[in-house]
Design a protein around this motif. Structure first.
Motif, PDB file in Angstrom:
ATOM      1  N   PRO A  70      -8.850  17.796  47.894  1.00  0.00           N
ATOM      2  CA  PRO A  70      -8.460  19.067  47.268  1.00  0.00           C
ATOM      3  C   PRO A  70      -9.547  20.129  47.416  1.00  0.00           C
ATOM      4  CG  PRO A  70      -9.201  17.541  45.589  1.00  0.00           C
ATOM      5  CD  PRO A  70      -9.190  16.772  46.892  1.00  0.00           C
ATOM      6  N   ILE A  71      -9.155  21.370  47.236  1.00  0.00           N
ATOM      7  CA  ILE A  71     -10.090  22.484  47.281  1.00  0.00           C
ATOM      8  C   ILE A  71     -10.988  22.440  46.039  1.00  0.00           C
ATOM      9  CG2 ILE A  71      -8.568  24.065  46.015  1.00  0.00           C
ATOM     10  CD1 ILE A  71      -9.545  26.307  47.803  1.00  0.00           C
ATOM     11  N   VAL A  72     -12.212  22.953  46.165  1.00  0.00           N
ATOM     12  CA  VAL A  72     -13.136  23.005  45.032  1.00  0.00           C
ATOM     13  C   VAL A  72     -12.705  24.137  44.100  1.00  0.00           C
ATOM     14  CG1 VAL A  72     -15.523  23.390  44.322  1.00  0.00           C
ATOM     15  CG2 VAL A  72     -15.032  22.087  46.409  1.00  0.00           C
ATOM     16  N   ASN A  73     -12.569  23.827  42.818  1.00  0.00           N
ATOM     17  CA  ASN A  73     -12.170  24.831  41.836  1.00  0.00           C
ATOM     18  C   ASN A  73     -13.353  25.730  41.475  1.00  0.00           C
ATOM     19  OD1 ASN A  73      -9.548  23.746  41.621  1.00  0.00           O
ATOM     20  ND2 ASN A  73     -10.248  22.233  40.123  1.00  0.00           N
ATOM     21  N   VAL A  74     -13.167  27.029  41.602  1.00  0.00           N
ATOM     22  CA  VAL A  74     -14.186  28.007  41.213  1.00  0.00           C
ATOM     23  C   VAL A  74     -13.652  28.778  40.010  1.00  0.00           C
ATOM     24  CG1 VAL A  74     -15.548  30.003  41.920  1.00  0.00           C
ATOM     25  CG2 VAL A  74     -14.974  28.223  43.595  1.00  0.00           C
ATOM     26  N   PRO A  75     -14.288  28.660  38.827  1.00  0.00           N
ATOM     27  CA  PRO A  75     -13.771  29.312  37.617  1.00  0.00           C
ATOM     28  C   PRO A  75     -13.896  30.830  37.678  1.00  0.00           C
ATOM     29  CG  PRO A  75     -15.930  28.379  37.187  1.00  0.00           C
ATOM     30  CD  PRO A  75     -15.538  27.917  38.566  1.00  0.00           C
ATOM     31  N   PRO A  76     -13.019  31.531  36.999  1.00  0.00           N
ATOM     32  CA  PRO A  76     -13.014  32.998  37.070  1.00  0.00           C
ATOM     33  C   PRO A  76     -14.004  33.648  36.115  1.00  0.00           C
ATOM     34  CG  PRO A  76     -11.215  32.254  35.693  1.00  0.00           C
ATOM     35  CD  PRO A  76     -11.886  31.015  36.220  1.00  0.00           C
ATOM     36  N   GLU A  77     -14.337  34.895  36.436  1.00  0.00           N
ATOM     37  CA  GLU A  77     -15.035  35.781  35.510  1.00  0.00           C
ATOM     38  C   GLU A  77     -13.993  36.720  34.920  1.00  0.00           C
ATOM     39  OE1 GLU A  77     -18.157  37.803  37.551  1.00  0.00           O
ATOM     40  OE2 GLU A  77     -19.192  35.946  38.137  1.00  0.00           O
ATOM     41  N   VAL A  78     -14.026  36.929  33.603  1.00  0.00           N
ATOM     42  CA  VAL A  78     -12.982  37.707  32.937  1.00  0.00           C
ATOM     43  C   VAL A  78     -13.604  38.874  32.173  1.00  0.00           C
ATOM     44  CG1 VAL A  78     -11.041  37.639  31.318  1.00  0.00           C
ATOM     45  CG2 VAL A  78     -11.587  35.624  32.698  1.00  0.00           C
ATOM     46  N   THR A  79     -13.007  40.051  32.337  1.00  0.00           N
ATOM     47  CA  THR A  79     -13.452  41.249  31.633  1.00  0.00           C
ATOM     48  C   THR A  79     -12.239  41.986  31.094  1.00  0.00           C
ATOM     49  OG1 THR A  79     -15.290  41.482  33.198  1.00  0.00           O
ATOM     50  CG2 THR A  79     -14.782  43.393  31.825  1.00  0.00           C
ATOM     51  N   VAL A  80     -12.334  42.472  29.856  1.00  0.00           N
ATOM     52  CA  VAL A  80     -11.278  43.292  29.267  1.00  0.00           C
ATOM     53  C   VAL A  80     -11.807  44.707  29.098  1.00  0.00           C
ATOM     54  CG1 VAL A  80      -9.826  43.698  27.231  1.00  0.00           C
ATOM     55  CG2 VAL A  80     -10.140  41.371  28.091  1.00  0.00           C
ATOM     56  N   LEU A  81     -11.078  45.687  29.603  1.00  0.00           N
ATOM     57  CA  LEU A  81     -11.503  47.073  29.541  1.00  0.00           C
ATOM     58  C   LEU A  81     -10.312  47.992  29.323  1.00  0.00           C
ATOM     59  CD1 LEU A  81     -12.100  48.295  33.164  1.00  0.00           C
ATOM     60  CD2 LEU A  81     -11.614  45.921  32.708  1.00  0.00           C
ATOM     61  N   LEU A  82     -10.605  49.251  29.012  1.00  0.00           N
ATOM     62  CA  LEU A  82      -9.576  50.252  28.753  1.00  0.00           C
ATOM     63  C   LEU A  82      -9.269  51.046  30.005  1.00  0.00           C
ATOM     64  CD1 LEU A  82     -10.748  51.652  25.303  1.00  0.00           C
ATOM     65  CD2 LEU A  82      -8.580  50.499  25.731  1.00  0.00           C
ATOM     66  N   ASN A  83      -8.014  51.454  30.148  1.00  0.00           N
ATOM     67  CA  ASN A  83      -7.631  52.290  31.271  1.00  0.00           C
ATOM     68  C   ASN A  83      -8.125  53.725  31.099  1.00  0.00           C
ATOM     69  OD1 ASN A  83      -6.157  52.724  33.772  1.00  0.00           O
ATOM     70  ND2 ASN A  83      -4.677  53.873  32.559  1.00  0.00           N
ATOM     71  N   ASN A  84      -8.131  54.212  29.840  1.00  0.00           N
ATOM     72  CA  ASN A  84      -8.570  55.572  29.536  1.00  0.00           C
ATOM     73  C   ASN A  84      -9.487  55.558  28.316  1.00  0.00           C
ATOM     74  OD1 ASN A  84      -6.881  57.039  31.509  1.00  0.00           O
ATOM     75  ND2 ASN A  84      -5.177  56.307  30.263  1.00  0.00           N
ATOM     76  N   PRO A  85     -10.340  56.590  28.159  1.00  0.00           N
ATOM     77  CA  PRO A  85     -11.147  56.696  26.932  1.00  0.00           C
ATOM     78  C   PRO A  85     -10.229  56.686  25.717  1.00  0.00           C
ATOM     79  CG  PRO A  85     -11.895  58.276  28.566  1.00  0.00           C
ATOM     80  CD  PRO A  85     -10.626  57.685  29.109  1.00  0.00           C
ATOM     81  N   ILE A  86     -10.652  55.997  24.672  1.00  0.00           N
ATOM     82  CA  ILE A  86      -9.778  55.805  23.523  1.00  0.00           C
ATOM     83  C   ILE A  86      -9.699  57.070  22.669  1.00  0.00           C
ATOM     84  CG2 ILE A  86     -11.543  54.937  21.921  1.00  0.00           C
ATOM     85  CD1 ILE A  86      -9.414  52.770  21.165  1.00  0.00           C
ATOM     86  N   GLU A  87      -8.492  57.370  22.196  1.00  0.00           N
ATOM     87  CA  GLU A  87      -8.235  58.480  21.290  1.00  0.00           C
ATOM     88  C   GLU A  87      -7.325  57.988  20.181  1.00  0.00           C
ATOM     89  OE1 GLU A  87      -6.792  61.971  23.206  1.00  0.00           O
ATOM     90  OE2 GLU A  87      -8.217  61.863  24.868  1.00  0.00           O
ATOM     91  N   ASP A  88      -7.538  58.517  18.964  1.00  0.00           N
ATOM     92  CA  ASP A  88      -6.743  58.081  17.823  1.00  0.00           C
ATOM     93  C   ASP A  88      -5.255  58.316  18.058  1.00  0.00           C
ATOM     94  OD1 ASP A  88      -8.980  57.279  16.485  1.00  0.00           O
ATOM     95  OD2 ASP A  88      -9.222  59.140  15.365  1.00  0.00           O
ATOM     96  N   GLU A  89      -4.457  57.248  17.815  1.00  0.00           N
ATOM     97  CA  GLU A  89      -3.004  57.317  17.864  1.00  0.00           C
ATOM     98  C   GLU A  89      -2.459  57.799  19.216  1.00  0.00           C
ATOM     99  OE1 GLU A  89      -1.668  59.592  14.569  1.00  0.00           O
ATOM    100  OE2 GLU A  89      -2.409  58.181  13.074  1.00  0.00           O
ATOM    101  N   GLN A  90      -3.230  57.583  20.291  1.00  0.00           N
ATOM    102  CA  GLN A  90      -2.772  57.927  21.638  1.00  0.00           C
ATOM    103  C   GLN A  90      -2.544  56.641  22.436  1.00  0.00           C
ATOM    104  OE1 GLN A  90      -1.943  60.975  22.838  1.00  0.00           O
ATOM    105  NE2 GLN A  90      -2.290  61.684  20.749  1.00  0.00           N
ATOM    106  N   PRO A  91      -1.382  56.487  23.085  1.00  0.00           N
ATOM    107  CA  PRO A  91      -1.114  55.267  23.868  1.00  0.00           C
ATOM    108  C   PRO A  91      -2.178  55.038  24.938  1.00  0.00           C
ATOM    109  CG  PRO A  91       0.873  56.589  23.615  1.00  0.00           C
ATOM    110  CD  PRO A  91      -0.257  57.440  23.112  1.00  0.00           C
TER     111      PRO A  91
END
Length: 257
Positions: free
Chosen positions: A109-130
């Motif tokens: 089998p192929i050697v498993n290489v674990p992922p790197e995971v990052t969570v980020l925002l698409n746009n700068p955050i604003e109150d009550e804005q999608p």
């Protein structure tokens, strides 16, 4: 979400075509843009992928189940076309080649290489804005993932989307998952990722932190500065009064000339 079985995977990955586009007068290989045709087939999942990539961004991929070309942006399909049957034929060849290679390698089998995971925002955050949360999963192989968005600890499926597996120059993969949401201090989110290279699912957390109240901070700074100036004024005034009193006392002791 069910945990993924930690079984071996055999993978046949081809970067079939890489077109380098740059100044033709240059003798050295110097590319301004790169167009890549990437495809793979893997077992025992019996799944494959066929896609075109331009400078790291997907142009289109072929949906193997629906047997149709899916353009990353609808506008692309207005200026170009691609017959899905060509991709299906390539994947059939990949499958046959994989079976041959598996036998020759004694089903290693192929050697498993674990992922790197990052969570980020698409746009700068604003109150009550999608906004949109992005779970970026990078540098892993084989291209098999189980990803779940969690809101306040509960799975979310409404509105979620994802890209196909995107190739990297080092023959690893990357992938994006998207979750539209309305920022609130009462909610928190997690991107839960499971992969054969991980001992247990990986959880990346995100929650909205209320920004500090800048106007109030400025008022506090002005107030403190005013207090300091006032204290300095009192101290200086007291010194002058004390000096003046001493001079008057000295003059009285000397008397008239």
């Amino acid at each position: 979400m069910k945990n993924m079985a930690r079984s071996g995977v055999s993978l046949l990955g081809f970067f079939v075509m890489a077109v380098l586009m740059g100044p033709q007068e240059s003798r050295a290989i110097k590319a301004d843009h790169v167009l890549i045709q990437a495809e793979f087939y893997q077992s025992p999942d019996q799944s494959g992928e066929f896609m075109f990539d331009f400078d790291g961004d997907e142009i289109f991929h072929v949906d193997m189940g629906k047997k149709e070309t899916i353009w990353r942006l609808e506008e692309f399909g207005r200026f170009a076309s691609f017959e899905a049957q060509g991709a299906l034929a390539n994947i059939a060849v990949d499958k046959a080649n994989l079976e041959t290679m598996m036998k020759r390698s004694n089903y290693t089998p192929i050697v498993n290489v674990p992922p790197e995971v990052t969570v980020l925002l698409n746009n700068p955050i604003e109150d009550e804005q999608p906004n949109v949360l992005i779970c970026f999963i990078d540098k892993f192989t084989p291209p098999v993932l189980n990803v779940t968005w969690l809101k306040n600890g509960k799975p979310v499926t409404t509105g979620v989307s994802e890209t196909v597996f995107l190739p990297r120059e080092d023959h690893l993969f990357r992938k994006f998952y998207y979750l539209p949401f309305l920022p609130s201090t009462e909610d928190y989110y997690d991107c839960q990722v499971d992969h054969w290279g991980l001992e247990k699912p990986l959880l990346k957390h995100w929650e909205y932190e209320m920004p500090s109240d800048l106007p109030e901070t400025k008022e506090n700074v002005v107030c403190i500065l005013g207090l300091i100036v006032g204290l300095v004024g009192i101290i200086v005034g007291t010194i002058f009064i004390f000096k003046g009193t001493r001079k008057n006392s000295a003059a009285e002791r000397r008397g008239p000339l």
